[in-house]
Design a protein around this motif. Structure first.
Motif, mmCIF file in Angstrom:
data_model
loop_
_atom_site.group_PDB
_atom_site.id
_atom_site.type_symbol
_atom_site.label_atom_id
_atom_site.label_comp_id
_atom_site.label_asym_id
_atom_site.label_seq_id
_atom_site.Cartn_x
_atom_site.Cartn_y
_atom_site.Cartn_z
ATOM 1 N N VAL A 1 0.439 -1.006 0.414
ATOM 2 C CA VAL A 1 0.068 -0.026 0.068
ATOM 3 C C VAL A 1 0.696 1.433 -0.288
ATOM 4 C CG1 VAL A 1 -1.782 1.870 1.598
ATOM 5 C CG2 VAL A 1 -2.033 -1.877 1.174
ATOM 6 N N TRP B 1 1.975 2.351 -3.576
ATOM 7 C CA TRP B 1 1.371 2.487 -4.188
ATOM 8 C C TRP B 1 1.324 4.087 -4.015
ATOM 9 C CZ3 TRP B 1 0.331 0.615 -9.233
ATOM 10 C CH2 TRP B 1 0.418 -1.038 -8.984
ATOM 11 N N MET C 1 -9.477 -4.514 -16.956
ATOM 12 C CA MET C 1 -9.312 -3.721 -15.057
ATOM 13 C C MET C 1 -8.158 -3.067 -14.802
ATOM 14 S SD MET C 1 -12.279 -3.972 -13.307
ATOM 15 C CE MET C 1 -12.417 -4.079 -11.790
ATOM 16 N N TYR C 2 -6.803 -4.548 -15.516
ATOM 17 C CA TYR C 2 -5.606 -2.763 -15.567
ATOM 18 C C TYR C 2 -5.739 -1.902 -16.370
ATOM 19 C CZ TYR C 2 -3.162 -7.504 -14.138
ATOM 20 O OH TYR C 2 -2.749 -8.170 -12.464
ATOM 21 N N GLN D 1 -7.815 0.665 -16.821
ATOM 22 C CA GLN D 1 -8.568 0.770 -15.590
ATOM 23 C C GLN D 1 -7.831 1.422 -14.585
ATOM 24 O OE1 GLN D 1 -11.869 -0.608 -14.464
ATOM 25 N NE2 GLN D 1 -11.840 0.999 -12.418
ATOM 26 N N ALA D 2 -6.946 0.765 -13.937
ATOM 27 C CA ALA D 2 -6.025 1.002 -13.094
ATOM 28 C C ALA D 2 -4.632 1.926 -13.500
ATOM 29 C CB ALA D 2 -5.299 -0.028 -12.634
ATOM 30 N N THR E 1 -7.477 5.569 -12.389
ATOM 31 C CA THR E 1 -6.949 5.528 -11.391
ATOM 32 C C THR E 1 -5.795 6.760 -11.838
ATOM 33 O OG1 THR E 1 -7.926 3.760 -10.859
ATOM 34 C CG2 THR E 1 -6.095 4.385 -9.302
ATOM 35 N N PHE E 2 -4.466 6.275 -12.079
ATOM 36 C CA PHE E 2 -3.337 6.254 -12.202
ATOM 37 C C PHE E 2 -2.597 7.527 -13.387
ATOM 38 C CE2 PHE E 2 -2.038 3.104 -9.261
ATOM 39 C CZ PHE E 2 -2.054 3.784 -8.146
ATOM 40 N N ILE F 1 -5.555 -9.904 -9.825
ATOM 41 C CA ILE F 1 -4.467 -9.008 -8.624
ATOM 42 C C ILE F 1 -4.794 -7.534 -9.393
ATOM 43 C CG2 ILE F 1 -2.252 -7.176 -8.257
ATOM 44 C CD1 ILE F 1 -3.220 -10.429 -6.596
ATOM 45 N N GLU G 1 -5.991 -3.891 -8.985
ATOM 46 C CA GLU G 1 -4.801 -2.806 -8.767
ATOM 47 C C GLU G 1 -6.082 -1.705 -9.124
ATOM 48 O OE1 GLU G 1 -1.017 -4.013 -9.863
ATOM 49 O OE2 GLU G 1 -1.209 -3.006 -11.792
ATOM 50 N N ALA G 2 -7.211 -2.291 -10.155
ATOM 51 C CA ALA G 2 -7.952 -0.591 -10.802
ATOM 52 C C ALA G 2 -8.684 -0.041 -9.250
ATOM 53 C CB ALA G 2 -9.093 -2.185 -11.489
ATOM 54 N N TYR G 3 -8.045 -0.421 -8.577
ATOM 55 C CA TYR G 3 -8.817 1.100 -7.281
ATOM 56 C C TYR G 3 -7.835 1.598 -6.669
ATOM 57 C CZ TYR G 3 -12.864 -1.705 -8.414
ATOM 58 O OH TYR G 3 -14.211 -2.094 -9.410
ATOM 59 N N GLY G 4 -6.746 1.227 -6.516
ATOM 60 C CA GLY G 4 -5.221 2.061 -6.390
ATOM 61 C C GLY G 4 -4.703 1.316 -5.049
ATOM 62 N N VAL G 5 -4.493 2.250 -4.417
ATOM 63 C CA VAL G 5 -4.447 2.446 -2.713
ATOM 64 C C VAL G 5 -5.256 1.827 -2.173
ATOM 65 C CG1 VAL G 5 -3.565 3.835 -1.072
ATOM 66 C CG2 VAL G 5 -2.707 4.032 -2.772
ATOM 67 N N TRP H 1 -5.647 -1.920 -2.309
ATOM 68 C CA TRP H 1 -4.281 -2.535 -2.304
ATOM 69 C C TRP H 1 -4.135 -2.676 -0.508
ATOM 70 C CZ3 TRP H 1 -0.847 -6.014 -5.228
ATOM 71 C CH2 TRP H 1 -0.581 -5.161 -6.575
ATOM 72 N N GLU H 2 -4.905 -2.239 -0.408
ATOM 73 C CA GLU H 2 -5.545 -2.122 0.489
ATOM 74 C C GLU H 2 -6.762 -3.445 0.906
ATOM 75 O OE1 GLU H 2 -5.036 2.384 2.524
ATOM 76 O OE2 GLU H 2 -6.763 1.643 2.486
ATOM 77 N N GLN I 1 -4.987 -6.624 0.527
ATOM 78 C CA GLN I 1 -4.078 -7.285 1.920
ATOM 79 C C GLN I 1 -4.704 -7.534 2.974
ATOM 80 O OE1 GLN I 1 -0.557 -5.943 2.632
ATOM 81 N NE2 GLN I 1 -1.108 -8.148 4.080
#
Lengths: 272, 272
Positions: free
Chosen positions: A69, A72, A103-104, A106-107, A111-112, B61, B65-69, B72-73, B76
């Motif tokens: 986390v 990221w 989804m990747y 979109q990530a 998102t980024f 994954i 990853e698509a939802y960023g931070v 990843w939470e 986890q």
């Protein structure tokens, strides 16, 4: 960012340098460890020191993912900090079945908000095309990589074609030179003319100059096209040029050496 | 988890089911959106409802990853919630040059403590071996995938060998059946006997049963070995079996249907 904007940036800065942001907590200068987010602080200073000399930044996603986390968060801050007129590459080597590649995409594109992402071709068309559906975003597809293991499968030969050639040829039916680039390692400069036969107009992202031993002038001789068509990446050679409080200045000096060489090459090939 | 522990789990549970945790915020039941972390809450209830029926969980994954931070939470929390005696697969399709693959290995094997990770073979030996250096951790290498695009490159033929066969053959020099599995899609059950000639002892992770159309009994007929040697993944068919407050119960019913079929097959092949 579209192709024209990228080319304009190259001509204005007289550079086709991409700086690889492979920030490793064990390699960055020790004094940065006092900051709340040492990785972001490192990247911030590298970006401040090099942003007029390069046209692209390429965070290597593994180096952020390794810290979970927290990593990221450093990546988010880094991508937000990069000036909007500089091309950004998520060096992620992603690729999966269609609904997962979506989804990747979109990530990294939403998102980024990266301009581009590196994609591995093994799973074929439906693993690549979801990334091509985003406007002004790019796929940078692995073709011929710079590492030793490239020999294992990329040269697999059907008799009249090697795998990396098939990847370049086939993928051009999925995208075009406005949304598709290829990764071609600098460690085999003699391959560039063959690759240019297959992909005359696509930009090529070229790792392996510097630390991995590739020669810039050789790559340009065989790989440059009418738009320049090359993004040359340097990571370790620039970002770890120094290891003390003057690290950013030292990284600037290294980037400037390369940019000056690039300006001469651009003139030599009558591109500026 | 080592191979023996995995086999014991299969025999005890009479199951070789892997549940794919492809939690998509747009597909999970609406009442979960009130929770602070809807994705984790969804996974938690799916895990509670299926943990005695499956031997592995496979978070995809990309969906985190698509939802960023925030994603990843959720990942986890999910990996921390899965009981330690169940095999975990990071379905990440990673793979890069050596020093970068090492960072990915650190991310998934240390930061997240997964038992295994799916890896794409395109970049060859030095992109795969860094993952094999971790004790009791596994590489699950893409060989023959279940999607349509698999035809594009995986069947590329040198005359006496297709690319997916070369991947299986060559990679067995890098690892062994205690740390290396292969992804083989259920959509081509007839290919399993050819693959078993090349990889008699390796476990195979098999996506594509259910939503993608593959048949469980056919896969077992050609793909089972003396240790079972199969992990059959089902994602959407189980986790989206229901869409209201009883979704977890419905997912349990779907998982149980498959587990019962598996128990019969294990007896039929004299494995229990």
């Amino acid at each position: 960012m579209n192709k024209k904007e990228l080319i304009n940036q190259i001509k204005e800065k007289k550079s086709f340098l991409c700086v690889g942001l492979d920030a490793d907590i064990n390699k960055i200068p020790k004094h940065l460890l006092e900051f709340e987010d040492p990785i972001f602080e490192f990247n911030k200073q590298i970006i401040d020191a090099t942003k007029d000399l390069c046209v692209a930044y390429k965070p290597n996603i593994a180096f952020y993912e390794a810290y979970g986390v927290k990593g990221w968060e450093s990546l988010q801050k880094t991508i937000d900090y990069i000036p909007k007129n500089i091309f950004t590459i998520a060096d992620a080597k992603r690729g999966d079945i269609g609904n997962t590649s979506k989804m990747y995409a979109q990530a990294f594109f939403e998102t980024f908000n990266f301009d581009s992402i590196t994609v591995a071709p093994y799973m074929g068309e439906d693993s690549v095309t979801p990334f091509l559906e985003f406007k002004n975003k790019w796929v940078i597809l692995l073709a011929l990589t710079s590492n030793k293991g490239a020999d294992d499968f990329q040269f697999f030969n059907s008799g009249d074609q090697r795998l990396f050639e098939k990847v370049i040829q086939k993928s051009q039916k999925w995208g075009n030179d406005e949304n598709l680039m290829f990764v071609v390692g600098a460690t085999r400069p003699e391959m560039f003319s063959e690759i240019r036969d297959l992909a005359p107009d696509n930009f090529l992202l070229v790792p392996g100059v510097g630390a991995q031993g590739g020669e810039l002038s050789e790559v340009c001789k065989y790989g440059m096209n009418k738009d320049c068509g090359l993004l040359i990446n340097s990571s370790r050679g620039i970002i770890y040029a120094g290891n003390d409080e003057s690290f950013a200045e030292k990284s600037r000096n290294e980037a400037m050496k390369i940019q000056k060489e690039m300006a001469i090459l651009l003139e030599q090939f009558k591109l500026i």
